[in-house]
Write a protein that holds these residues in place. Structure first.
Motif, PDB file in Angstrom:
ATOM      1  N   ARG A   1      -6.145  14.075   7.440  1.00 28.54           N
ATOM      2  CA  ARG A   1      -6.958  13.343   6.470  1.00 28.54           C
ATOM      3  C   ARG A   1      -6.002  12.336   5.840  1.00 28.54           C
ATOM      4  NH1 ARG A   1     -10.836  16.192   2.006  1.00 28.54           N
ATOM      5  NH2 ARG A   1     -11.449  14.317   0.860  1.00 28.54           N
ATOM      6  N   TRP A   2      -6.274  11.060   5.997  1.00 28.38           N
ATOM      7  CA  TRP A   2      -5.424   9.984   5.492  1.00 28.38           C
ATOM      8  C   TRP A   2      -5.960   9.512   4.155  1.00 28.38           C
ATOM      9  CZ3 TRP A   2      -1.067   8.172   8.084  1.00 28.38           C
ATOM     10  CH2 TRP A   2      -0.871   8.684   9.368  1.00 28.38           C
ATOM     11  N   MET A   3      -5.047   9.293   3.224  1.00 29.79           N
ATOM     12  CA  MET A   3      -5.437   8.891   1.880  1.00 29.79           C
ATOM     13  C   MET A   3      -4.574   7.714   1.426  1.00 29.79           C
ATOM     14  SD  MET A   3      -5.919  12.716   0.260  1.00 29.79           S
ATOM     15  CE  MET A   3      -7.117  12.269  -0.998  1.00 29.79           C
ATOM     16  N   ARG A   4      -5.180   6.849   0.606  1.00 26.20           N
ATOM     17  CA  ARG A   4      -4.528   5.649   0.079  1.00 26.20           C
ATOM     18  C   ARG A   4      -4.468   5.750  -1.441  1.00 26.20           C
ATOM     19  NH1 ARG A   4      -6.553   1.358  -2.377  1.00 26.20           N
ATOM     20  NH2 ARG A   4      -8.692   1.958  -1.921  1.00 26.20           N
ATOM     21  N   TYR A   5      -3.344   5.323  -2.004  1.00 25.30           N
ATOM     22  CA  TYR A   5      -3.227   5.311  -3.457  1.00 25.30           C
ATOM     23  C   TYR A   5      -4.076   4.181  -4.021  1.00 25.30           C
ATOM     24  CZ  TYR A   5      -1.246   5.198  -8.129  1.00 25.30           C
ATOM     25  OH  TYR A   5      -1.087   5.214  -9.493  1.00 25.30           O
ATOM     26  N   ALA A   6      -4.994   4.528  -4.902  1.00 24.34           N
ATOM     27  CA  ALA A   6      -5.913   3.549  -5.475  1.00 24.34           C
ATOM     28  C   ALA A   6      -5.464   3.088  -6.858  1.00 24.34           C
ATOM     29  CB  ALA A   6      -7.323   4.135  -5.539  1.00 24.34           C
ATOM     30  N   GLY A   7      -4.359   3.632  -7.332  1.00 25.93           N
ATOM     31  CA  GLY A   7      -3.828   3.184  -8.609  1.00 25.93           C
ATOM     32  C   GLY A   7      -4.459   3.797  -9.831  1.00 25.93           C
ATOM     33  N   GLU A   8      -5.187   4.862  -9.674  1.00 27.60           N
ATOM     34  CA  GLU A   8      -5.848   5.487 -10.819  1.00 27.60           C
ATOM     35  C   GLU A   8      -5.498   6.966 -10.865  1.00 27.60           C
ATOM     36  OE1 GLU A   8      -9.949   4.819 -10.080  1.00 27.60           O
ATOM     37  OE2 GLU A   8      -9.705   2.654 -10.004  1.00 27.60           O
TER      38      GLU A   8
ATOM     39  N   GLU B   1       0.837  -1.205   0.000  1.00 24.77           N
ATOM     40  CA  GLU B   1       0.000   0.000   0.000  1.00 24.77           C
ATOM     41  C   GLU B   1       0.867   1.248   0.000  1.00 24.77           C
ATOM     42  OE1 GLU B   1      -3.289  -0.022  -0.153  1.00 24.77           O
ATOM     43  OE2 GLU B   1      -4.149  -1.448   1.248  1.00 24.77           O
ATOM     44  N   VAL B   2       0.310   2.341  -0.528  1.00 20.56           N
ATOM     45  CA  VAL B   2       0.934   3.667  -0.468  1.00 20.56           C
ATOM     46  C   VAL B   2      -0.092   4.610   0.150  1.00 20.56           C
ATOM     47  CG1 VAL B   2       1.976   5.576  -1.737  1.00 20.56           C
ATOM     48  CG2 VAL B   2       2.342   3.217  -2.516  1.00 20.56           C
ATOM     49  N   PHE B   3       0.324   5.321   1.195  1.00 19.20           N
ATOM     50  CA  PHE B   3      -0.547   6.246   1.902  1.00 19.20           C
ATOM     51  C   PHE B   3       0.094   7.623   1.952  1.00 19.20           C
ATOM     52  CE2 PHE B   3      -1.590   2.109   3.743  1.00 19.20           C
ATOM     53  CZ  PHE B   3      -2.973   2.125   3.689  1.00 19.20           C
ATOM     54  N   LEU B   4      -0.699   8.595   2.330  1.00 18.06           N
ATOM     55  CA  LEU B   4      -0.201   9.911   2.708  1.00 18.06           C
ATOM     56  C   LEU B   4      -1.198  10.512   3.675  1.00 18.06           C
ATOM     57  CD1 LEU B   4      -2.077  12.147   1.103  1.00 18.06           C
ATOM     58  CD2 LEU B   4      -0.555  11.619  -0.770  1.00 18.06           C
ATOM     59  N   ARG B   5      -0.769  11.533   4.364  1.00 15.03           N
ATOM     60  CA  ARG B   5      -1.664  12.272   5.260  1.00 15.03           C
ATOM     61  C   ARG B   5      -1.541  13.746   4.934  1.00 15.03           C
ATOM     62  NH1 ARG B   5       1.714  11.208  10.845  1.00 15.03           N
ATOM     63  NH2 ARG B   5       3.199  10.014   9.656  1.00 15.03           N
ATOM     64  N   VAL B   6      -2.632  14.454   5.141  1.00  9.99           N
ATOM     65  CA  VAL B   6      -2.681  15.874   4.791  1.00  9.99           C
ATOM     66  C   VAL B   6      -3.574  16.574   5.806  1.00  9.99           C
ATOM     67  CG1 VAL B   6      -4.577  15.492   3.150  1.00  9.99           C
ATOM     68  CG2 VAL B   6      -3.130  17.503   2.894  1.00  9.99           C
ATOM     69  N   ARG B   7      -3.275  17.818   6.070  1.00  8.81           N
ATOM     70  CA  ARG B   7      -4.159  18.596   6.942  1.00  8.81           C
ATOM     71  C   ARG B   7      -5.480  18.813   6.214  1.00  8.81           C
ATOM     72  NH1 ARG B   7      -1.759  21.479  11.323  1.00  8.81           N
ATOM     73  NH2 ARG B   7       0.434  20.948  11.511  1.00  8.81           N
ATOM     74  N   PRO B   8      -6.604  18.584   6.898  1.00 10.02           N
ATOM     75  CA  PRO B   8      -7.910  18.659   6.228  1.00 10.02           C
ATOM     76  C   PRO B   8      -8.214  20.011   5.591  1.00 10.02           C
ATOM     77  CG  PRO B   8      -8.133  17.739   8.437  1.00 10.02           C
ATOM     78  CD  PRO B   8      -6.719  18.199   8.295  1.00 10.02           C
TER      79      PRO B   8
END
Length: 174
Positions: free
Chosen positions: A152-159, A111-118
């Motif tokens: 805000r946590w986000m996951r790379y969905a491959g698109e 998996e690839v994730f990132l976090r960002v301030r909302p």
């Protein structure tokens, strides 16, 4: 544009890109502004599992980001992504995130994730356009436990979504 490994000679330049306390905290972990003088060249302490990169436009550094490898969780996190403030709003962030996905995906983790301030709406739009989606709310809440701020946590969905074509205003006139 070309992604290159970071060298300490660019530390002060990247530190100067921080325009407020939040951006200083992003790079150094310290909530102060301006960037502390004693940290301008030594703010980046890299562990063996942190890989730092600069995005260049010819010979000009235009963006910085890190790829954090986590063997235990079998995941990668894109982190500390920042663009030269003189160039923000020009698509450099999108180029940088897409470039960072290269080494992140090449690392072979699941998996690839990132976090960002909302409140960072521009970054969130960029991450969506790069193929990231929000993780489920329950997981986001769990991951925010113990964090200095609720991210805000986000996951790379491959698109990856290409930006819309730019239309010249003159073409719209009949």
């Amino acid at each position: 544009m070309e992604l290159r490994g970071f060298s300490d000679g660019f530390g002060a330049q990247v530190a100067n890109w921080a325009l407020d306390e939040k951006e200083v905290a992003l790079l150094s972990g310290r909530v102060v502004y301006p960037f502390p003088e004693e940290l301008r060249t030594s703010w980046r302490e890299a562990d063996a599992d942190i890989h730092s990169y600069l995005l260049f436009d010819d010979d000009r550094a235009v963006g910085y980001g890190e790829v954090w490898l986590d063997d235990e969780e079998d995941e990668v996190e894109l982190a500390r992504i920042i663009v030269d403030p003189q160039l923000r709003g020009r698509g450099i962030g999108l180029e940088l995130v897409r470039a960072l996905l290269g080494p992140a995906l090449d690392a072979g983790y699941s998996e690839v994730f990132l976090r960002v301030r909302p409140e960072n709406a521009a970054a969130i739009r960029t991450y969506h356009r790069s193929g990231f989606v929000d993780v489920p709310a329950g997981l986001m809440e769990e991951w925010n436990t113990g964090q200095p701020v609720p991210y805000r946590w986000m996951r790379y969905a491959g698109e990856q979504v290409d930006p819309p074509e730019q239309v010249d205003a003159g073409e719209l006139r009949a």
